[in-house]
Design an enzyme around this catalytic site. Structure first.
Site, mmCIF file in Angstrom:
data_model
loop_
_atom_site.group_PDB
_atom_site.id
_atom_site.type_symbol
_atom_site.label_atom_id
_atom_site.label_comp_id
_atom_site.label_asym_id
_atom_site.label_seq_id
_atom_site.Cartn_x
_atom_site.Cartn_y
_atom_site.Cartn_z
ATOM 1 N N ARG A 83 -14.723 6.876 -42.772
ATOM 2 C CA ARG A 83 -14.716 5.492 -42.289
ATOM 3 C C ARG A 83 -14.759 5.438 -40.765
ATOM 4 O O ARG A 83 -15.472 4.621 -40.175
ATOM 5 C CB ARG A 83 -13.464 4.777 -42.797
ATOM 6 C CG ARG A 83 -13.401 4.627 -44.308
ATOM 7 C CD ARG A 83 -12.099 3.965 -44.724
ATOM 8 N NE ARG A 83 -12.024 3.784 -46.164
ATOM 9 C CZ ARG A 83 -11.007 3.202 -46.788
ATOM 10 N NH1 ARG A 83 -9.973 2.756 -46.071
ATOM 11 N NH2 ARG A 83 -11.014 3.061 -48.104
ATOM 12 N N GLY A 126 -26.593 -2.989 -47.980
ATOM 13 C CA GLY A 126 -26.673 -1.744 -48.723
ATOM 14 C C GLY A 126 -26.138 -1.867 -50.130
ATOM 15 O O GLY A 126 -25.827 -2.957 -50.614
ATOM 16 N N ASP A 159 -20.872 -12.336 -50.823
ATOM 17 C CA ASP A 159 -20.184 -12.532 -52.102
ATOM 18 C C ASP A 159 -19.574 -13.924 -52.228
ATOM 19 O O ASP A 159 -19.313 -14.384 -53.346
ATOM 20 C CB ASP A 159 -19.084 -11.481 -52.283
ATOM 21 C CG ASP A 159 -19.640 -10.116 -52.670
ATOM 22 O OD1 ASP A 159 -20.879 -9.984 -52.789
ATOM 23 O OD2 ASP A 159 -18.843 -9.170 -52.849
ATOM 24 N N THR A 209 -12.922 -9.551 -60.505
ATOM 25 C CA THR A 209 -12.458 -10.768 -61.172
ATOM 26 C C THR A 209 -13.091 -10.878 -62.549
ATOM 27 O O THR A 209 -12.428 -11.234 -63.531
ATOM 28 C CB THR A 209 -12.819 -12.012 -60.331
ATOM 29 O OG1 THR A 209 -12.271 -11.864 -59.018
ATOM 30 C CG2 THR A 209 -12.267 -13.275 -60.967
ATOM 31 N N GLY A 215 -20.704 0.837 -51.233
ATOM 32 C CA GLY A 215 -21.162 1.789 -50.221
ATOM 33 C C GLY A 215 -20.272 1.857 -48.993
ATOM 34 O O GLY A 215 -20.474 2.702 -48.127
ATOM 35 N N GLY A 216 -19.309 0.923 -48.891
ATOM 36 C CA GLY A 216 -18.419 0.896 -47.735
ATOM 37 C C GLY A 216 -18.692 -0.254 -46.784
ATOM 38 O O GLY A 216 -18.214 -0.248 -45.644
ATOM 39 N N ARG A 268 -17.535 2.479 -58.254
ATOM 40 C CA ARG A 268 -17.598 1.224 -58.999
ATOM 41 C C ARG A 268 -16.580 1.212 -60.134
ATOM 42 O O ARG A 268 -15.950 0.185 -60.406
ATOM 43 C CB ARG A 268 -19.009 1.034 -59.548
ATOM 44 C CG ARG A 268 -19.217 -0.216 -60.386
ATOM 45 C CD ARG A 268 -19.748 -1.352 -59.592
ATOM 46 N NE ARG A 268 -19.933 -2.555 -60.388
ATOM 47 C CZ ARG A 268 -20.607 -3.624 -59.998
ATOM 48 N NH1 ARG A 268 -21.164 -3.653 -58.802
ATOM 49 N NH2 ARG A 268 -20.728 -4.690 -60.768
ATOM 50 N N THR A 308 -15.401 -2.430 -45.720
ATOM 51 C CA THR A 308 -14.511 -1.651 -44.852
ATOM 52 C C THR A 308 -15.077 -1.561 -43.443
ATOM 53 O O THR A 308 -14.366 -1.774 -42.449
ATOM 54 C CB THR A 308 -14.310 -0.238 -45.431
ATOM 55 O OG1 THR A 308 -13.724 -0.333 -46.734
ATOM 56 C CG2 THR A 308 -13.406 0.598 -44.534
#
Length: 230
Positions: free
Chosen positions: A176, A9, A35, A137, A13-14, A131, A17
């Site tokens: 969450r 997604g 990532d 970094t 967007g979560g 965002r 988590t």
């Protein structure tokens, strides 16, 4: 039983988590973060929009990511041990791999490997605000979100939908806990369905044969008497 679950997604967007919550709750569960496969900064091109192209598929070493997934597929137990995951004896036949990232469903060699594909979304304004609160970094230059991040999200989502990739959309505005429970229940149901499909069918009881009736054989008729033939 092996299950590969995509948690994909939009940015912020979560995904992470939710992934971390599932990682703690599911048995024999490992995770691969997309990532971790970004190419070095000096290999990221500058696009026509004037920004470094971090939000395109070419910024990622997807072949290396695929190799890592294949390593898990070849030996989930070995992969788990190498990543510090203890295999639970009571669920030793079940192995789950979570893939987390923003372009999980745009790389064809990976698309068909998923058992379940989830896609988290939040509205534009919420995504932009989230965002802006993150520390990266490599800090976002001014205008990056509207000039590159959001247009690339729209582009890849449209391509995904045009290619007919089936995903379960998740509302990233939910709490969450609510998201976690929703996805956990869905994965558990998938595991249950798979275990039932793979279970051998119960043996059917043998039919009791009557006297003189063997399996697959007809009882012979007595020979006709002379009187019968008259």
């Amino acid at each position: 039983m092996k299950l590969i679950v995509g948690i994909g997604g939009m940015t912020n967007g979560g995904k992470t988590t939710l992934t971390n919550s599932l990682l703690r709750a599911l048995p024999n569960c490992c995770v691969i973060h997309q990532d971790d496969f970004f190419k070095p900064q000096d290999q990221i091109a500058v696009g026509e929009d004037g920004f470094k192209q971090w939000d395109v598929l070419e910024s990622l070493d997807m072949e290396a990511m695929l190799d890592t997934v294949q390593a898990w597929l070849s030996s989930p137990q070995k992969f788990a041990r190498a990543h510090g995951v203890s295999v639970q004896p009571e669920a030793s036949d079940t192995h789950i791999l979570l893939l987390e990232g923003f372009l999980l469903y745009s790389y064809k060699p990976l698309v068909d490997l998923y058992s379940r594909r989830y896609f988290l979304t939040v509205p534009y304004e919420e995504c932009k605000w989230r965002r802006s609160t993150r520390n990266y970094t490599v800090p976002d230059p001014p205008g990056l979100f509207d000039g590159h991040v959001w247009p690339m999200y729209q582009k890849y989502r449209q391509e995904m939908e045009a290619n007919g990739v089936e995903v379960v959309y998740l509302d990233g505005m939910k709490s969450r806990e609510e998201l976690f429970r929703e996805v956990l229940e869905d994965i558990q149901n998938s595991l249950l369905n798979r275990s039932q499909e793979s279970a051998p069918s119960p043996a059917r009881p043998a039919r009791t044969q009557g006297p003189g009736r063997g399996c697959g054989h007809r009882t012979a008729r007595p020979a006709a008497s002379q009187q019968d033939s008259m």
